[in-house]
Design a protein around this motif. Sequence first.
Motif, PDB file in Angstrom:
ATOM      1  N   LYS A 145      26.991 -21.931 -19.302  1.00 42.33           N
ATOM      2  CA  LYS A 145      26.923 -23.403 -19.368  1.00 42.33           C
ATOM      3  C   LYS A 145      25.746 -23.856 -20.232  1.00 42.33           C
ATOM      4  CE  LYS A 145      29.378 -24.257 -15.117  1.00 42.33           C
ATOM      5  NZ  LYS A 145      29.342 -24.715 -13.742  1.00 42.33           N
ATOM      6  N   LEU A 146      24.612 -23.155 -20.144  1.00 41.25           N
ATOM      7  CA  LEU A 146      23.469 -23.493 -20.995  1.00 41.25           C
ATOM      8  C   LEU A 146      23.822 -23.278 -22.467  1.00 41.25           C
ATOM      9  CD1 LEU A 146      20.572 -21.884 -18.924  1.00 41.25           C
ATOM     10  CD2 LEU A 146      21.055 -24.322 -19.170  1.00 41.25           C
ATOM     11  N   LEU A 147      24.536 -22.189 -22.766  1.00 44.14           N
ATOM     12  CA  LEU A 147      24.939 -21.915 -24.142  1.00 44.14           C
ATOM     13  C   LEU A 147      25.950 -22.942 -24.636  1.00 44.14           C
ATOM     14  CD1 LEU A 147      24.815 -20.185 -26.672  1.00 44.14           C
ATOM     15  CD2 LEU A 147      26.553 -18.708 -25.663  1.00 44.14           C
ATOM     16  N   LYS A 149      27.016  -8.862 -22.334  1.00 42.58           N
ATOM     17  CA  LYS A 149      28.219  -9.080 -21.525  1.00 42.58           C
ATOM     18  C   LYS A 149      28.194 -10.389 -20.743  1.00 42.58           C
ATOM     19  CE  LYS A 149      29.004  -4.186 -20.706  1.00 42.58           C
ATOM     20  NZ  LYS A 149      29.057  -3.141 -19.679  1.00 42.58           N
ATOM     21  N   GLY A 150      27.023 -10.920 -20.501  1.00 46.15           N
ATOM     22  CA  GLY A 150      26.917 -12.170 -19.755  1.00 46.15           C
ATOM     23  C   GLY A 150      27.576 -13.347 -20.457  1.00 46.15           C
ATOM     24  N   PHE A 151      27.802 -13.221 -21.746  1.00 47.43           N
ATOM     25  CA  PHE A 151      28.409 -14.306 -22.527  1.00 47.43           C
ATOM     26  C   PHE A 151      29.846 -13.984 -22.923  1.00 47.43           C
ATOM     27  CE2 PHE A 151      23.851 -14.679 -23.099  1.00 47.43           C
ATOM     28  CZ  PHE A 151      23.669 -15.991 -22.717  1.00 47.43           C
ATOM     29  N   ASP A 152      30.460 -13.045 -22.231  1.00 46.18           N
ATOM     30  CA  ASP A 152      31.851 -12.672 -22.478  1.00 46.18           C
ATOM     31  C   ASP A 152      32.762 -13.754 -21.896  1.00 46.18           C
ATOM     32  OD1 ASP A 152      34.288 -11.480 -22.857  1.00 46.18           O
ATOM     33  OD2 ASP A 152      33.959  -9.833 -21.461  1.00 46.18           O
ATOM     34  N   SER A 153      32.944 -14.821 -22.657  1.00 50.38           N
ATOM     35  CA  SER A 153      33.742 -15.966 -22.240  1.00 50.38           C
ATOM     36  C   SER A 153      34.633 -16.383 -23.408  1.00 50.38           C
ATOM     37  CB  SER A 153      32.811 -17.116 -21.846  1.00 50.38           C
ATOM     38  OG  SER A 153      33.472 -18.352 -21.895  1.00 50.38           O
ATOM     39  N   ILE A 154      35.919 -16.531 -23.144  1.00 45.04           N
ATOM     40  CA  ILE A 154      36.854 -16.911 -24.209  1.00 45.04           C
ATOM     41  C   ILE A 154      36.472 -18.265 -24.795  1.00 45.04           C
ATOM     42  CG2 ILE A 154      39.270 -17.476 -24.721  1.00 45.04           C
ATOM     43  CD1 ILE A 154      38.743 -14.493 -24.332  1.00 45.04           C
ATOM     44  N   LYS A 155      36.058 -19.219 -23.968  1.00 40.62           N
ATOM     45  CA  LYS A 155      35.669 -20.554 -24.460  1.00 40.62           C
ATOM     46  C   LYS A 155      34.507 -20.446 -25.445  1.00 40.62           C
ATOM     47  CE  LYS A 155      34.753 -25.263 -23.517  1.00 40.62           C
ATOM     48  NZ  LYS A 155      34.405 -25.536 -24.879  1.00 40.62           N
ATOM     49  N   ALA A 163      30.059 -10.957 -32.094  1.00 43.38           N
ATOM     50  CA  ALA A 163      29.533  -9.651 -31.710  1.00 43.38           C
ATOM     51  C   ALA A 163      29.022  -9.740 -30.279  1.00 43.38           C
ATOM     52  CB  ALA A 163      28.437  -9.201 -32.659  1.00 43.38           C
ATOM     53  N   ILE A 164      29.905 -10.178 -29.387  1.00 42.70           N
ATOM     54  CA  ILE A 164      29.561 -10.301 -27.976  1.00 42.70           C
ATOM     55  C   ILE A 164      30.088  -9.057 -27.274  1.00 42.70           C
ATOM     56  CG2 ILE A 164      29.890 -11.636 -25.864  1.00 42.70           C
ATOM     57  CD1 ILE A 164      30.293 -14.102 -27.670  1.00 42.70           C
ATOM     58  N   ARG A 165      29.219  -8.389 -26.575  1.00 46.84           N
ATOM     59  CA  ARG A 165      29.648  -7.187 -25.854  1.00 46.84           C
ATOM     60  C   ARG A 165      30.636  -7.598 -24.769  1.00 46.84           C
ATOM     61  NH1 ARG A 165      25.648  -2.465 -23.805  1.00 46.84           N
ATOM     62  NH2 ARG A 165      27.265  -0.899 -23.621  1.00 46.84           N
TER      63      ARG A 165
END
Length: 122
Positions: free
Chosen positions: A26-28, A49-55, A68-70
Motif C-alpha cells: 500500500k505504501l508503494l 518477494k514482499g512486492f509480488d503483487s499483480i497490481k 525484476a520483482i522476486r
Amino acid sequence: MSIVTEDKKRIVLWAEEGEAYASEIKLLERALKNIDISKIKVYSFIADKGFDSIKIMEDIAKSGVELAIRVKETFRINVKHPLRKKSKEGWNKFGRYRYLIESLFGNIKQKLGGVSIKLCKF
C-alpha cells in the motif's frame, strides 16, 4: 522507493514512514501515484518477494519499466501469470543489484538512528 542508475549511483525517489506492520504494498502504491517513473531513466524495478503483487506489476509495466520483482514460488507451484513470469526473468537478470538499494536504506537508517540517539542524550 529508489533506483540505481547505469553508473551504480543510488537515488531515493520516495520515502514514507508507515505504522508498525503497515502494508509495504500500500505504501508503494501511494508512491507510484505520486511519481511518474516513465519520465525517469529507469531500466528495471527491483524488489523482493514482499512486492509480488499483480497490481504493482501492472502499474510498473504500464510505465515501460522492466520488472525484476522476486516472485513467490515453490518447487510444486510454478509461476503462471505472464507478468510474474516476466518479472522472474527480470529478477534473474537484475536481482544481483538489489544489495545496492538495501545498503542505501541501511545507511539512511544508521544515520537517522544516530541522530535520534544523540537527541535523546540531551
